[in-house]
Design a protein around this motif. Sequence first.
Motif, mmCIF file in Angstrom:
data_model
loop_
_atom_site.group_PDB
_atom_site.id
_atom_site.type_symbol
_atom_site.label_atom_id
_atom_site.label_comp_id
_atom_site.label_asym_id
_atom_site.label_seq_id
_atom_site.Cartn_x
_atom_site.Cartn_y
_atom_site.Cartn_z
ATOM 1 N N ALA A 342 0.826 -1.206 0.000
ATOM 2 C CA ALA A 342 0.000 0.000 0.000
ATOM 3 C C ALA A 342 0.861 1.256 0.000
ATOM 4 C CB ALA A 342 -0.932 -0.009 1.215
ATOM 5 N N ILE A 343 1.933 1.233 0.765
ATOM 6 C CA ILE A 343 2.830 2.387 0.811
ATOM 7 C C ILE A 343 3.460 2.626 -0.561
ATOM 8 C CG2 ILE A 343 4.977 3.267 1.812
ATOM 9 C CD1 ILE A 343 4.225 1.724 4.380
ATOM 10 N N PRO A 349 2.263 5.823 -7.845
ATOM 11 C CA PRO A 349 1.179 5.392 -8.744
ATOM 12 C C PRO A 349 1.473 5.680 -10.212
ATOM 13 C CG PRO A 349 0.563 7.408 -7.600
ATOM 14 C CD PRO A 349 1.839 6.942 -6.971
ATOM 15 N N GLY A 350 2.080 6.822 -10.501
ATOM 16 C CA GLY A 350 2.362 7.174 -11.888
ATOM 17 C C GLY A 350 3.341 6.227 -12.540
ATOM 18 N N ALA A 377 -4.493 1.508 -3.258
ATOM 19 C CA ALA A 377 -3.484 1.438 -2.196
ATOM 20 C C ALA A 377 -4.139 1.431 -0.821
ATOM 21 C CB ALA A 377 -2.520 2.620 -2.316
ATOM 22 N N VAL A 378 -5.231 2.163 -0.700
ATOM 23 C CA VAL A 378 -5.905 2.256 0.600
ATOM 24 C C VAL A 378 -6.519 0.917 0.994
ATOM 25 C CG1 VAL A 378 -7.764 3.393 1.852
ATOM 26 C CG2 VAL A 378 -6.345 4.713 0.264
ATOM 27 N N PHE A 379 -7.095 0.191 0.024
ATOM 28 C CA PHE A 379 -7.779 -1.047 0.413
ATOM 29 C C PHE A 379 -6.885 -2.285 0.335
ATOM 30 C CE2 PHE A 379 -9.636 -1.305 -4.087
ATOM 31 C CZ PHE A 379 -8.973 -2.471 -4.450
ATOM 32 N N ALA A 437 -13.567 -0.326 -1.845
ATOM 33 C CA ALA A 437 -12.734 -0.335 -0.636
ATOM 34 C C ALA A 437 -13.582 -0.536 0.619
ATOM 35 C CB ALA A 437 -11.944 0.969 -0.543
ATOM 36 N N ILE A 438 -14.717 0.127 0.691
ATOM 37 C CA ILE A 438 -15.599 -0.002 1.853
ATOM 38 C C ILE A 438 -16.144 -1.432 1.958
ATOM 39 C CG2 ILE A 438 -17.803 0.752 2.838
ATOM 40 C CD1 ILE A 438 -17.189 3.537 1.642
#
Length: 465
Positions: A342-343, A349-350, A377-379, A437-438
């Motif tokens: 995730a980090i 990302p690019g 990345a968050v999920f 993600a949720i």
Amino acid sequence: MATAAPIAPRAPAPWSDELRATLALAWPLILANVTQQVIQATDVLLLGRLGELELAAATLALNLTFTINVLLLGLLLACSPMMATALGRRFNAVRDVRRTFRAGLWLLILTMPPYWLLLWNSAPIMRALGQAPELADAGQTFLRAYMWCTAPWLVFQLLRLFVSALEKPRIVLWLSFAGIALNALLSWALIFGHLALPALGLIGAGIGSTLTWLVTCAALAAVVQRQRLFRRFHVWGRWWRLDSERTLAMVRLGAPIGITMALEMGVFALAAYFMGWIGAPAVAGHAIALQIAALTFMVPMGLSQAATVRVGRALGAGDRDGITRAGWTAWLVGVLFMATMAIGMWIFPGELVGLFLGPASSATVRDLAVTFVSVAAVFQIVDGAQVIGAGMLRGLHDTRWPLLFALFGYWALGLGIGSWLAFGQNWQGLGIWIGLAIGLASVAVLMAARWSMREKLGLTRPPNA
């Protein structure tokens, strides 16, 4: 002269022993998962250079196959806890393992013909889901060449489950590595017309995948037939005889697994069709972000498969402490890995998106893909937690409640919130990914809660032989 005091024996370290056993089983599975995903990513990468229409059409087509593939794979995954528990109860459970393998073959024999019929006529389905006629027609063109790889891919997975239950998965890894090279060569030559072969575009990508999985499956089948450790189970023995009792037992255990996996994959597949309502650039950006997320997902997926085997063996042996160690060890390793990924996805990302796009690609596709990767990345962490949680519960033969968790989390929460944000609040593709993600987070929490209550729920009692 005084004698030296005897050296006390080293105290057992069951948690570190479990970590070593889990990693020894998991790392070939992880790398095999990654390499198999790379085979798919190779086609996406090559088609991205062919054009946005081709990439979008293949993405829609593949999302249709993904959902059904994982449904059938889920039926086969019942083999894993069934074989592992039998081997945990009695190492020389030759007949029991063979019956389970043969039941898996019969499930494929019964399900493949209607599946192929559906894929051959996939364009009307895509149009019914609101896709542009040119995208639907191009997707069907791709599928009519690609659909034939589904049978050897599924037989390969069944063989893989067998060798993994014996905790000897490395052969799958080496064959998967070979599959990457073979698929890259065949797809490159058949898509663009190299090595004196015709330039077939989308059809070439489908033919390349089909040839790759035919060769890979045949190679693994030959290994199982010839190697002494595997040969003693005679898994191909009298395969033509339908064992209705064992086949129905597999369906009862595997159907919830397959539906659970299909619900998860179905959400991502439907998300791709929602992107199609927004436009082809959104579909292309979604495909790139999903490929990146899928590559990292292969690690917790491998740990989930290892957890099923390790938990299943401890269950068969009646070792409740072993069940605890096997489950939590895989879960902690997977969550830590996904936090690291995730980090990286948040920072770069690019650069990750750039691997899938040529210099002539539109800025719109690039920007959308970067946005989606940032949300992915968050999920990452919850995605890893939920798939390993499902594997832990699967090792306990617990599959029905995870199905309900998936139905609630992926579809009621994830899809509901995602579609509301995308179209009700005009967040478009970003809203869809936030909803995903949720949904994943809710399922991860429910899986962990049920695992924590396993003793109270009576899940640690070994099933009947």
